[in-house]
Write a protein that holds these residues in place. Sequence first.
Motif, PDB file in Angstrom:
ATOM      1  N   ARG A 135      13.411  57.264 -26.082  1.00 16.58           N
ATOM      2  CA  ARG A 135      12.596  57.122 -24.876  1.00 16.58           C
ATOM      3  C   ARG A 135      12.561  55.652 -24.428  1.00 16.58           C
ATOM      4  O   ARG A 135      12.668  55.354 -23.237  1.00 16.58           O
ATOM      5  CB  ARG A 135      11.184  57.635 -25.153  1.00 16.58           C
ATOM      6  CG  ARG A 135      10.312  57.811 -23.913  1.00 16.58           C
ATOM      7  CD  ARG A 135       9.000  58.484 -24.294  1.00 16.58           C
ATOM      8  NE  ARG A 135       9.246  59.766 -24.961  1.00 16.58           N
ATOM      9  CZ  ARG A 135       8.313  60.432 -25.640  1.00 16.58           C
ATOM     10  NH1 ARG A 135       7.085  59.929 -25.760  1.00 16.58           N
ATOM     11  NH2 ARG A 135       8.605  61.589 -26.191  1.00 16.58           N
TER      12      ARG A 135
ATOM     13  N   SER B 171      15.917  54.567 -23.054  1.00 21.07           N
ATOM     14  CA  SER B 171      16.184  55.080 -21.706  1.00 21.07           C
ATOM     15  C   SER B 171      15.709  54.102 -20.636  1.00 21.07           C
ATOM     16  O   SER B 171      16.291  54.030 -19.547  1.00 21.07           O
ATOM     17  CB  SER B 171      15.512  56.448 -21.509  1.00 21.07           C
ATOM     18  OG  SER B 171      14.095  56.331 -21.469  1.00 21.07           O
TER      19      SER B 171
ATOM     20  N   GLU C 265      17.081  62.422 -25.884  1.00 20.48           N
ATOM     21  CA  GLU C 265      15.961  61.794 -25.178  1.00 20.48           C
ATOM     22  C   GLU C 265      16.438  60.843 -24.083  1.00 20.48           C
ATOM     23  O   GLU C 265      15.834  60.766 -23.007  1.00 20.48           O
ATOM     24  CB  GLU C 265      15.069  61.048 -26.176  1.00 20.48           C
ATOM     25  CG  GLU C 265      13.772  60.543 -25.580  1.00 20.48           C
ATOM     26  CD  GLU C 265      12.894  61.649 -25.038  1.00 20.48           C
ATOM     27  OE1 GLU C 265      12.135  61.383 -24.077  1.00 20.48           O
ATOM     28  OE2 GLU C 265      12.957  62.782 -25.564  1.00 20.48           O
TER      29      GLU C 265
ATOM     30  N   SER D  62      15.387  61.372 -20.275  1.00 18.68           N
ATOM     31  CA  SER D  62      14.435  60.446 -19.676  1.00 18.68           C
ATOM     32  C   SER D  62      15.051  59.464 -18.694  1.00 18.68           C
ATOM     33  O   SER D  62      14.353  58.979 -17.797  1.00 18.68           O
ATOM     34  CB  SER D  62      13.706  59.660 -20.779  1.00 18.68           C
ATOM     35  OG  SER D  62      13.003  60.522 -21.643  1.00 18.68           O
TER      36      SER D  62
END
Length: 418
Positions: A321, A324, A355, A359
């Motif tokens: 996350r 990203s 992820e 994201s």
Amino acid sequence: MPSDRYTGLAAVLAAIRNSEDSTQPQIVERVGLGRSVVAQRVAELEAAGLVVSDGFGPSTGGRAPRRLRLHAEAGHVLGADIATNELVVGIADLGGRLLATRHREVEVVAGPEAVLGHLERLAAELVEEAGAADSLWSFGVGMPGPVAWDSGAPAAMPTLPDWSRHPTRAQLAERFGVPVWIDNRTNLSALGERRVNPVAAASRHMVYLGGGYGIGAAVVVDGRIHRGAHGLAGAIDHVPVPGVGDVVCHCGRTGCLEAVAGRAALVRDGRLLAETRQSPALAEVLERTGRIRPVDVTEAAGRGDTAARALLHRSATLIGRSLSTLVNVFDPDLVVVGGGIARARAHVLAAIREEIYRSALPAATRDLRIEPSAFDQEIAGITGAVEFALGELFSPEHLPAVLDARDRVRSLDEDMPA
């Protein structure tokens, strides 16, 4: 600002250093300089003893061109990788080939006097064994945190204040009598990755996930490490992670990535799993050793421990996350997963990929590659430190001093009686 002459010399030397098979016609194609200019620069580098002939290349109709190679045996460089709880020191030739290494377990929180004392002793042993006292050219050092690039000093780190104030660069330069360059060890691992991994070498825009005193990332923009104004580019370990609660980080803030997904989190949460016996494998490790390390979590997951696997998956998701965000900001074509997390790649890589793709912006991930490091992580940092030492030594800014030193050596040799 380097002159055109030194910029050309550095470009020609880099073309030779980065290829196993270089002839003057090939160098002309690689660096975009005229044939006569390349010939002059090659002659200068040969006169300085940095480049030597190595047979002949294939003929294209006329006389076969000479093959050229870096004179790797002409000198040595030192490298040091200072990690959170270990130190690796190595010595290499001018081609970057590691000749020997030394390893010592040492906690960086012990402070610069203790760590640098070990570093100096190990480096001195390597220099003596290699007979390199008179052929040492430079020293590259990786630190477990951000480094202020202009001064070469560790940037202010609330958890390591003694390092921020210590004259590490000056101390090592005085001890070994050579230029010393210092950078974040994650940046240096990225340099090493680009040296040994053809995929990374071909990438112009790369994010490298590594680790020092926490989770870090190196950012490569247009083929060069992007350090930012204060050496903090890519420092994602203290970026807040939404939705993880008020977990207190050792920096004093709450919700930092390092606090919920890094080394400290794996140790803390892994110990909890062991104490509550949710993880039989970690409970056995705690009973036997009295501690839980990140590697213990990885090994437990490898043995099929469900709780350890879930812990690694959660950490990987949170790391993905945060990565990203870097993908959205810097728009890389490659993300390399290295550092300590790479040792658990079988359990984390898919979650990190998932992820990031979920994201980050679709346009940023359309042709993005997310790959594990090509390195043995035990030598990634030291390989990068050596590459850093050589890259700075042979840069347009510092090559003039190298050539001046070689001129002085030649003058002394010519003045010696036969």
